[in-house]
Design an enzyme around this catalytic site. Structure first.
Site, mmCIF file in Angstrom:
data_model
loop_
_atom_site.group_PDB
_atom_site.id
_atom_site.type_symbol
_atom_site.label_atom_id
_atom_site.label_comp_id
_atom_site.label_asym_id
_atom_site.label_seq_id
_atom_site.Cartn_x
_atom_site.Cartn_y
_atom_site.Cartn_z
ATOM 1 N N LYS A 52 36.859 35.996 39.517
ATOM 2 C CA LYS A 52 38.213 35.444 39.602
ATOM 3 C C LYS A 52 38.409 34.612 40.863
ATOM 4 O O LYS A 52 39.389 33.879 40.977
ATOM 5 C CB LYS A 52 39.256 36.573 39.573
ATOM 6 N N SER A 62 33.717 40.864 29.508
ATOM 7 C CA SER A 62 32.863 40.355 30.571
ATOM 8 C C SER A 62 32.015 39.218 30.022
ATOM 9 O O SER A 62 31.687 39.169 28.833
ATOM 10 C CB SER A 62 31.954 41.476 31.075
#
Length: 562
Positions: free
Chosen positions: A121, A468
């Protein structure tokens, strides 16, 4: 210069006094102030070496006439946060990263920025800040991890996650798993496969915000330090020429980013981050644009988790530049957008070439004629859902299965581990979206356990949460609208039939209109109250986050205050 407001004139004597308390000379004070945003942390292997990268960046800035100021931001390791409460904070940290960079930059009137991310992120969060602030900025990441080796095979973090599934299925013992655990992550850097961090770092090159090599030079190579010095040097060139992020990242550049994404078979999370970056730059963007690019862009690389190659292999094969050159020469990539190199993409790619056609396939023999990701639409996902089709053996598959519905990841993971899921099932995990989670958790545990058990091709998993970049198989995420917003996924019950048609790009709930209407009425009468979902998480930052976050179809970005 922005920084002149801090340092020029009689009334700024107190400000200059504070700068001299930092040890700055008058000469340093006179130069442009460059923020060096270092996401170093001792908690994250992708970031553990970033002090060295930051020092190299600062050396480059000083060499070319700037004064660097290093500051930090938060960084969440998705691997460490996986499978427990911590994962609620991962995506939510992206907005916090962008905000914290804005705070430091505006408060201290910096003239330019060098952004040093590494993991999932942090990369998009820093690019969002660059677009929002729109001062000269450039990205240099920490680089990918080298793969581990065991039993003659390359390993990545995903090897450990899938190893758990093999032990659960009785295929391997715990001693074998212990050896995998010890070998899977052997160096600093972002995890070695084409997972989210490496996907986004590769996309920085296609978007034009980083120098060539940023996506693939391994973290432990000295070449990475040289890249950092050159990045520090180059940010001063951007400052002098007044080249800003919004000059570089345009709608065309974003489409270029999607083209690379499709050619490489990147993480599904890129479909969240690109709209968020577009949002910060006020660039119009819709999910359907992904399919427009995907439908005509061949996938010419197949890296872990979809294949056996890793980022270090891609680097030795010519890196991102070699892939982009293939796309450019075959009219899948626009060479006109500007880059932080100060030249267009076409000019920057002139000398690029493929050095290993096994890793980067020729356009005539792609892995697939379509890109690695696809957005599905249908009555279960009217605003879209995303699948990593490049990680599937059959991209024209039609799968119709029986829903096994779970409100949250924990119950679903328990059912999988306790062998309650069988071939033909569709595991539905809901109330894990941006607002409902809150934070839209990644779910590598359930997907990798299914893969380790050998069920990834015969069991589907759909969720309003996300996966993921290491996930593979029939995993469909970002179902929008999410359950917490009253999306159709909230109406599902165990036993319902769900149909996935990859060729047509549809995700449908097979149900009569009458039953659908009846379910909607019952839902409205017994609507789940958000404050009852993970109430312990809604008192602090995540509570505020859930109030402002938008749908996954809008990149889970904060809504803008009018």
């Amino acid at each position: 210069m922005n920084s002149d407001i801090l340092k020029q004139g009689v009334d700024r004597a107190p400000h200059r006094s504070l700068m001299k308390a930092l040890g700055l000379t008058d000469r340093e004070i006179e130069k442009p102030f460059v923020g060096v945003v270092n996401s170093f942390t001792e908690m994250v292997p992708g970031h553990m070496h970033l002090r060295q990268i930051a020092d190299a960046v600062k050396a480059g800035i000083r060499e070319n006439g700037g004064t660097p100021f290093e500051f930090s931001t938060v960084a969440v390791c998705d691997g460490l946060a996986m499978g427990h409460q911590g994962m609620h904070f991962s995506l939510a940290s992206r907005e916090l990263i962008a905000d914290s960079i804005e705070v430091m930059t505006r408060a201290h009137q910096l003239d330019a920025l060098v952004l040093i991310p590494s993991c999932d992120k942090v990369v998009p969060g820093m690019m969002m800040a660059a677009m929002r602030l729109n001062i000269p900025a450039i990205v240099v990441s920490g680089g990918p991890m080298l793969p581990g080796r065991y039993e003659g095979k390359s390993l990545t973090l995903n090897s450990a996650f899938e190893g758990v599934g093999q032990v659960v299925a009785g295929k391997k013992d715990e001693n074998w798993l212990h050896n995998i655990e010890a070998k899977a992550c052997p160096t600093a850097g972002s995890c070695a496969g084409m997972f989210t961090a490496n996907s986004m770092n590769c996309l920085t090159e296609a978007l034009g915000l980083a120098l060539p090599g940023n996506g693939t030079i391994p973290a432990v190579y000295s070449e990475r330090i040289i890249l950092a010095k050159e990045t520090g040097y180059q940010v001063m060139e951007l400052f002098r020429k007044d080249i800003r992020p919004r000059d570089i990242v345009t709608e065309t550049a974003l489409k270029n980013g999607v083209a690379l994404d499709m050619a490489l078979g990147c993480s599904t999370n890129t479909i969240l981050h690109l709209p968020a970056i577009a949002n910060e730059g006020d660039i119009p963007w819709e999910l359907r644009k992904v399919n427009e690019v995907s439908s005509k862009t061949p996938q010419i690389c197949k890296l872990s988790p979809a294949g056996d190659y890793v980022l270090a292999d891609l680097h030795e094969a010519g890196g991102v530049s070699a892939v982009l050159k293939q796309l450019l020469d075959n009219d899948y990539f626009d060479g006109n957008p500007l880059t932080v190199s100060g030249v267009s993409q076409a000019e920057r790619l002139q000398e690029a070439q493929v050095l290993n056609s096994q890793v980067i396939h020729p356009m005539g023999t792609p892995y697939s004629s379509q890109g690695g990701l696809k957005v599905l639409f249908g009555n279960l996902a009217p605003e879209g859902a995303v699948i990593k089709q490049g990680a599937l053996a059959d991209q024209s598959m039609v799968f119709e299965g029986t829903a096994q519905v779970f409100d949250g990841e924990v119950a679903a993971a328990d059912a999988i581990r306790n062998l309650k899921i069988k071939e033909g099932d569709v595991v539905v995990i809901r109330y894990e979206g941006p607002k409902g989670g809150p934070g839209m958790r990644e779910m590598l545990g359930p997907t990798s356990t299914l893969a380790g058990m050998g069920l990834d091709a015969t069991v589907a998993l759909i969720t309003d949460g996300r996966f993921s970049g290491a996930s593979r198989g029939l995993s469909i995420g970002h179902v929008s609208p999410e359950a917490a917003l009253g999306g159709e996924i909230a109406l599902l019950q165990t036993g319902d039939k769900i149909r996935i048609d990859l060729k047509e790009g549809t995700l449908d709930w097979v149900v009569s209109n009458e039953e659908r209407k009846s379910r909607r009425e019952k839902y409205e009468q017994n609507q789940v109250q958000l404050e009852n979902l993970n109430p312990e998480l809604r008192a602090g930052y995540l509570g505020r986050y859930s109030q402002f976050v938008q749908s996954a179809s809008r990149g889970a970005a904060f809504r803008k205050i009018k």
